[in-house]
Design a protein around this motif. Structure first.
Motif, short mmCIF file in Angstrom:
data_model
loop_
_atom_site.label_atom_id
_atom_site.label_comp_id
_atom_site.label_asym_id
_atom_site.label_seq_id
_atom_site.Cartn_x
_atom_site.Cartn_y
_atom_site.Cartn_z
N THR A 15 -48.30 -13.20 24.66
CA THR A 15 -47.68 -14.52 24.56
C THR A 15 -47.35 -14.87 23.01
OG1 THR A 15 -49.07 -15.35 26.38
CG2 THR A 15 -48.11 -17.09 24.67
N ILE A 16 -46.03 -14.89 22.79
CA ILE A 16 -45.53 -15.24 21.46
C ILE A 16 -44.66 -16.41 21.58
CG2 ILE A 16 -43.79 -14.12 19.77
CD1 ILE A 16 -44.12 -11.42 21.52
N ALA A 17 -45.22 -17.35 20.64
CA ALA A 17 -44.84 -18.64 20.55
C ALA A 17 -44.79 -19.41 21.78
CB ALA A 17 -43.25 -18.51 19.71
N GLY A 18 -45.60 -19.31 22.38
CA GLY A 18 -45.81 -19.97 23.59
C GLY A 18 -45.00 -19.45 24.90
N ILE A 19 -44.17 -18.21 24.61
CA ILE A 19 -43.34 -17.48 25.66
C ILE A 19 -44.09 -16.38 25.99
CG2 ILE A 19 -41.29 -16.51 26.06
CD1 ILE A 19 -40.87 -19.47 25.60
N GLN A 20 -44.08 -16.13 27.36
CA GLN A 20 -44.89 -14.86 27.78
C GLN A 20 -44.07 -13.79 27.99
OE1 GLN A 20 -47.25 -15.41 31.51
NE2 GLN A 20 -47.64 -13.22 31.57
N PHE A 21 -44.41 -12.53 27.54
CA PHE A 21 -43.57 -11.35 27.52
C PHE A 21 -44.25 -10.38 28.27
CE2 PHE A 21 -41.47 -13.44 24.16
CZ PHE A 21 -40.30 -12.77 24.03
N GLU A 22 -43.77 -9.42 29.17
CA GLU A 22 -44.51 -8.56 29.83
C GLU A 22 -43.47 -7.31 29.18
OE1 GLU A 22 -44.50 -8.87 34.16
OE2 GLU A 22 -45.54 -10.86 34.12
N PHE A 23 -44.14 -6.61 28.44
CA PHE A 23 -43.51 -5.41 27.96
C PHE A 23 -43.54 -4.03 28.94
CE2 PHE A 23 -44.37 -7.87 24.35
CZ PHE A 23 -43.21 -7.93 23.73
N GLN A 24 -42.45 -3.43 29.19
CA GLN A 24 -42.61 -2.17 29.89
C GLN A 24 -42.04 -1.04 28.96
OE1 GLN A 24 -39.25 -1.78 32.58
NE2 GLN A 24 -40.28 0.00 33.78
N LEU A 25 -43.08 -0.01 28.48
CA LEU A 25 -42.76 0.87 27.66
C LEU A 25 -41.87 2.08 28.44
CD1 LEU A 25 -45.84 1.74 25.68
CD2 LEU A 25 -43.96 0.57 24.92
N THR A 26 -40.96 2.57 27.78
CA THR A 26 -40.21 3.43 28.38
C THR A 26 -39.69 4.72 27.49
OG1 THR A 26 -37.81 2.35 27.63
CG2 THR A 26 -38.80 1.87 30.00
N PRO A 27 -40.75 5.31 27.01
CA PRO A 27 -40.43 6.59 26.06
C PRO A 27 -39.54 7.48 26.80
CG PRO A 27 -42.95 6.44 26.89
CD PRO A 27 -42.16 5.33 27.58
N GLY A 28 -38.91 8.33 25.78
CA GLY A 28 -38.11 9.41 26.39
C GLY A 28 -36.61 8.99 27.01
N THR A 29 -36.56 7.75 26.94
CA THR A 29 -35.11 7.34 27.84
C THR A 29 -33.96 7.32 26.73
OG1 THR A 29 -35.83 5.09 27.43
CG2 THR A 29 -36.25 6.29 29.58
N GLU A 30 -33.35 6.16 26.58
CA GLU A 30 -32.30 5.95 25.47
C GLU A 30 -32.91 6.32 23.99
OE1 GLU A 30 -29.62 4.38 22.64
OE2 GLU A 30 -31.46 3.35 23.22
N ALA A 31 -33.98 6.13 23.85
CA ALA A 31 -34.75 6.32 22.43
C ALA A 31 -35.93 6.93 22.81
CB ALA A 31 -34.69 5.17 21.67
N PRO A 32 -36.76 7.61 21.82
CA PRO A 32 -38.18 8.12 21.86
C PRO A 32 -39.18 7.20 22.17
CG PRO A 32 -37.20 8.64 19.73
CD PRO A 32 -36.08 7.93 20.61
N ALA A 33 -38.93 5.85 21.52
CA ALA A 33 -39.76 4.67 21.54
C ALA A 33 -39.01 3.60 21.94
CB ALA A 33 -40.62 4.77 20.26
N GLU A 34 -39.02 3.27 23.23
CA GLU A 34 -38.30 2.08 23.83
C GLU A 34 -39.09 1.07 24.79
OE1 GLU A 34 -33.52 1.04 25.05
OE2 GLU A 34 -34.30 3.30 23.96
N MET A 35 -38.58 -0.17 24.80
CA MET A 35 -39.38 -0.70 25.81
C MET A 35 -38.41 -2.03 26.28
SD MET A 35 -41.78 -2.89 23.32
CE MET A 35 -41.54 -4.00 21.90
N ASN A 36 -38.42 -2.31 27.64
CA ASN A 36 -37.87 -3.26 28.32
C ASN A 36 -38.83 -4.51 28.18
OD1 ASN A 36 -35.96 -1.56 29.14
ND2 ASN A 36 -36.91 -0.94 30.97
N MET A 37 -38.26 -5.56 28.61
CA MET A 37 -39.14 -6.94 28.29
C MET A 37 -38.80 -7.77 29.62
SD MET A 37 -38.60 -7.28 24.53
CE MET A 37 -37.59 -5.94 24.18
N TYR A 38 -39.82 -8.41 30.20
CA TYR A 38 -39.50 -9.56 31.32
C TYR A 38 -40.08 -10.73 30.78
CZ TYR A 38 -39.44 -12.00 35.55
OH TYR A 38 -39.27 -12.87 36.37
N LEU A 39 -39.37 -11.92 31.04
CA LEU A 39 -39.92 -13.12 30.55
C LEU A 39 -39.90 -14.05 31.71
CD1 LEU A 39 -38.29 -11.81 28.15
CD2 LEU A 39 -38.11 -14.27 27.11
N PRO A 40 -41.34 -14.14 32.26
CA PRO A 40 -41.64 -14.86 33.58
C PRO A 40 -40.90 -16.38 33.56
CG PRO A 40 -43.53 -13.55 33.03
CD PRO A 40 -42.72 -13.62 31.78
#
Length: 657
Positions: A272-297
Motif C-alpha cells: 500500500t503506497i500513499a493509500g493506494i494498494q498495488f499488487e506487483f507481479q514480477l516478470t524476470p527475463g521478459t522485456e527486461a531482466p528485472a521487470e514487474m507488472n502492477m494491478y491497482l484493485p
C-alpha cells in the motif's frame, strides 16, 4: 538541431567510455521512392484494416492538456521538440513511408497530459516512454520518470499546471531500461529519499541489472543505438518518422539515477503506497531482466510495464542485448490474463496508449500471449526440421490466424524476421550447423574474393544496378555490401548502396528497420559523424561497484599489450572498508576480494576518488599529488596496467569496413 542522443533503450554503459552529443552532418539529398517502392507501399493499404480507427479514439481519450512546445536543458539547448513531427499531420502517407508505419507515427505524435481513469494520469509524448502519475491520499506516485531529468520535470510541470499540486511521495521503476528511470531527479530530490519522505520501488535485482546489462558492450551498443533509433536522421518524410515505442529519445539532457529504497522480491507482492494498494507481479527475463507488472484493485487498472505494448516487441533488440525468453514472456502474459483479465477496466503500459474495457483487455492480452508463444514454438518447430536462422525468417512471414490483422501485433519495433532469428540464437547459438560456416573468412577477405569471382567491381556494380532496377533490393544490398567491403573507396558503390538502403527503408513497416536502413544510407553519402565532446552520467558512475569497475578494466585491457606484464595489485577502498586484489596474468585481468600479501604494489583510495577518475574529473597522477591516492610498492606495475588499457572509439564504421 542536435540529433545524437545518449543510448535510448536500456543503454546504461556510458560510465567510463565517452557518450556523445553530435550534430547531423550536412546530408546529400536522399533519392525519391522508386516505382517498386511506391507500388509496395500502395499494396499495404489493401492488406490491413485502415478503416479501423479505434486506436485514434484511444490515443485522444482523456486529453486534458496537449503539449506542443520544446524542452531545453540548462544551457538552453533544445533536447525535445514535438513540433519537429508536425509533418505527420498529413492524412495520406507519403510515398516514402510505409502507410502502416505512417499510421503508427501519427498515433505516437499525440503529446500531452491524459486522464486514464480517476486518480490515474499519463504524460505521453514528452520522451520515448510514458510517465504515469497516480494521485494517492497524501501525495503522488510516479511510475517511470522518463529518460532525462529535463523531460521528467517538464512532464510533472504539465501535470501540476492542470491538477492539484501534491508532493511526490513515491517513485516506481517498472524495469531496468534507462527511459524508465533516468529522469528521476527531475521529479524528486535525493535528500527527501534519504530523509524517508519519498520511497523508490523497483523489482528485485534492479541495480545489478541496471549496472550490468549493457555496461560491458556499452560502446558498441551506443553506436548501434544511433542506427536503431535514427537519432542522427533529420525528422521528415525521407528521414526519421518514429521509433516504434514512441517518437524518439531526448537529444541530450541529463540521465540520473536514485537507487531504490524498497525492492519487490516475491513473485506476487502487495504493497500500500500513499493509500493506494498495488499488487506487483514480477516478470524476470521478459522485456527486461528485472521487470514487474502492477494491478491497482481500487482503480481496476492493470499496468503491463513494457511487457504488452501496442505492437510486437523485440526478443533481441538490434542495438544489442541478451536474448529474451519469448516462452517465459508468453507465460507471464497468460498469468496476467488469468489473474487480472476479469478484474481490470483499463490496461495501460509505459509506452503508447491504454486499452479500455474488459473484453478488449482480455483479447489484447491473449493475442500478445499467443504472439510470443508462436515466435518461440514455430521457430523451434522449424529448427527441429533443420532450417537455418535465415531460412526460418524467410519462412515465417506472417503471424497465424487473426493475429496478422491486429494493429497491436504488427512489427513496428520488434519484427518477425529478427525475433525468429533471436529465438534460434537463444536455443542453438549463432552457428547454423553447416561446417562451411564453422570458420568463414572475415568480411573484407570474403568480399574481395567474392567480387573477384564475380568478375570485378564493375561487374558487381552492374549486377547491383540491374537488381535495383527490378526492385530486388535485398539482393542489391547484399551485392553492394560485398562491393563496399572489397572496394571501400568506390564512390559509385557508396551511391548505389545508399540508394538501395533508402528504398528498403521507405518500404519498411518497422520503425527501427527504417531508421537503420536510412542511417546507413546517410553515412554512405556523408561519412561517419566525428566524435564531438563527452557526456557521462554522474549517477551511473556513482552506482558502479568496485567489482564492476574492475570487470570493465578487464574489458578495456588489450591482451596483446599486456601479455608480458604479469602483476598483482592490491586495492583498498578506505571509505568502503573493502579490499581487492587484481591479477594480470597471460594477458588476462582478474580480481578477487581481499589482499594478496605478495602483491607488487598497493593502492589506497576512496570510492569518490575512483568516481572522479572515471568521470575524467581527475587523473591518477594528480590524485596522487593531492594525496587522494596512496601507492606503496612498485609503482611501475600500476603504470604497466594503465598503459595496457584501450579507450574505445565510439564512432566505428558499420556499413563500410
Amino acid at each position: 538541431m542536435q540529433r545524437f542522443t545518449l543510448s535510448p533503450r536500456g543503454l546504461l554503459a556510458c560510465l567510463i567510455t565517452a557518450c556523445l552529443s553530435q550534430s547531423v552532418l550536412a546530408a546529400d539529398a536522399p533519392v525519391a521512392p522508386s516505382a517498386q517502392t511506391i507500388a509496395s507501399n500502395a499494396a499495404v493499404l489493401k492488406q490491413l484494416p485502415f478503416s479501423d480507427r479505434t486506436d485514434f479514439e484511444s490515443i485522444s481519450k482523456g486529453l486534458i492538456a496537449p503539449f506542443k512546445g520544446q524542452i531545453k536543458d540548462a544551457s538552453g539547448k533544445v533536447i525535445w521538440d514535438v513540433q519537429a513531427y508536425d509533418f505527420l499531420a498529413k492524412d495520406q502517407a507519403p510515398e516514402s513511408v510505409n502507410p502502416s508505419l505512417w499510421r503508427l507515427a501519427q498515433l505516437n505524435a499525440h503529446a500531452g497530459l491524459f486522464e486514464v481513469s480517476p486518480k490515474l494520469y499519463q504524460v505521453r509524448g514528452l520522451d520515448l516512454a510514458n510517465m504515469t502519475i497516480i494521485e494517492g491520499d497524501d501525495g503522488l506516485i510516479i511510475i517511470d520518470p522518463l529518460t532525462m531529468a529535463e523531460t521528467a520535470k517538464a512532464a510533472l510541470d504539465l501535470y501540476y499546471a492542470n491538477r492539484p499540486h501534491k508532493p511526490v511521495v513515491a517513485v516506481i521503476y517498472s524495469h531496468t531500461h534507462v527511459d524508465h528511470f533516468g529522469g528521476v531527479r527531475g521529479v524528486i530530490d535525493e535528500a527527501d529519499v534519504k530523509a524517508g519522505k519519498v520511497k523508490v520501488f523497483a523489482p528485485a535485482g534492479f541495480m545489478e541489472h541496471v549496472m550490468s546489462e549493457n555496461v560491458m558492450a556499452g560502446n558498441a551498443m551506443s553506436r548501434r543505438a544511433q542506427y536503431q533509433f535514427g537519432s542522427l536522421l533529420p525528422r521528415g518524410e525521407n528521414g526519421q518518422v518514429d521509433a516504434g515505442l514512441g517518437k524518439s529519445s531526448p537529444t541530450g539532457g541529463t540521465v540520473t539515477l536514485i537507487p531504490p529504497t524498497d525492492l519487490i522480491a516475491k513473485e506476487l507482492e502487495t504493497r500500500t503506497i500513499a493509500g493506494i494498494q498495488f499488487e506487483f507481479q514480477l516478470t524476470p527475463g521478459t522485456e527486461a531482466p528485472a521487470e514487474m507488472n502492477m494491478y491497482l484493485p481500487e482503480l481496476k487498472a492493470l499496468c503491463m510495464a513494457e511487457n504488452a505494448t501496442q505492437m510486437m516487441h523485440n526478443v533481441l533488440t538490434p542495438r544489442g542485448a541478451q536474448v529474451r525468453d519469448a516462452k517465459a514472456w508468453s507465460q507471464y502474459l497468460d498469468d496476467s490474463l488469468a489473474r487480472y483479465g476479469d478484474k481490470a477496466d483499463v490496461l495501460f503500459a509505459q509506452h503508447n496508449w491504454p486499452t479500455w474495457g474488459g473484453e478488449r483487455i482480455r483479447t489484447f492480452l491473449a493475442d500478445q500471449r499467443d504472439m510470443y508463444a508462436f515466435l518461440n514454438d514455430r521457430t523451434l518447430h522449424l529448427l527441429n526440421q533443420g532450417l537455418t536462422p535465415q531460412e526460418i525468417a524467410d519462412t515465417i512471414t506472417k503471424l497465424p490466424g487473426s493475429l496478422d490483422q491486429k494493429w497491436y501485433t504488427r512489427g513496428y519495433y520488434g519484427s518477425l524476421s529478427f525475433n525468429t532469428r533471436a529465438v534460434y540464437q537463444r536455443y542453438m547459438g549463432f552457428y547454423d550447423g553447416n561446417p562451411a560456416n564453422l570458420n568463414p573468412l572475415p568480411p573484407v577477405d570474403t568480399a574481395k574474393r567474392t567480387v573477384e569471382a564475380m568478375g570485378g567491381g564493375a561487374a558487381v556494380l552492374d549486377k547491383m544496378r540491374k537488381a535495383m532496377a527490378s526492385g530486388d533490393y535485398r539482393w542489391a544490398a547484399q551485392l553492394g555490401n560485398q562491393l563496399l567491403f572489397a572496394e571501400p573507396d568506390n564512390a559509385e558503390a557508396h551511391k548505389a548502396q545508399a540508394e538501395t538502403l533508402e528504398q528498403l527503408g521507405y518500404q519498411s513497416e518497422n520503425a527501427t528497420w527504417r531508421n537503420m536502413y536510412l542511417t546507413g544510407a546517410m553515412e554512405l553519402r556523408n561519412g561517419v559523424p566525428p566524435h564531438a565532446g563527452t557526456s557521462v552520467s554522474v549517477d551511473m558512475v556513482r552506482a558502479m561497484s568496485p567489482e564492476m569497475f574492475f570487470d570493465y578494466l578487464a574489458v578495456r585491457l588489450d591482451s596483446d599489450k599486456a601479455v608480458n606484464h604479469d602483476l598483482t595489485l592490491n586495492w583498498t577502498f578506505e571509505d568502503l572498508q573493502k579490499d581487492f586484489n587484481l591479477t594480470l596474468r597471460n594477458g588476462v585481468l582478474t580480481h578477487r576480494a581481499g589482499l594478496n600479501p605478495a602483491a607488487d604494489a598497493s593502492v589506497s583510495l576512496s570510492k569518490d576518488t575512483l568516481e572522479k577518475i572515471s568521470l575524467k574529473q581527475l587523473d591518477f597522477p594528480t590524485a596522487m599529488q593531492k594525496g587522494l591516492i596512496k601507492l606503496q610498492g612498485n609503482g611501475k606495475k600500476l603504470g604497466e596496467l594503465m598503459g595496457s588499457l584501450d579507450t574505445f572509439g565510439p564512432q566505428f564504421n558499420i556499413v563500410t569496413p
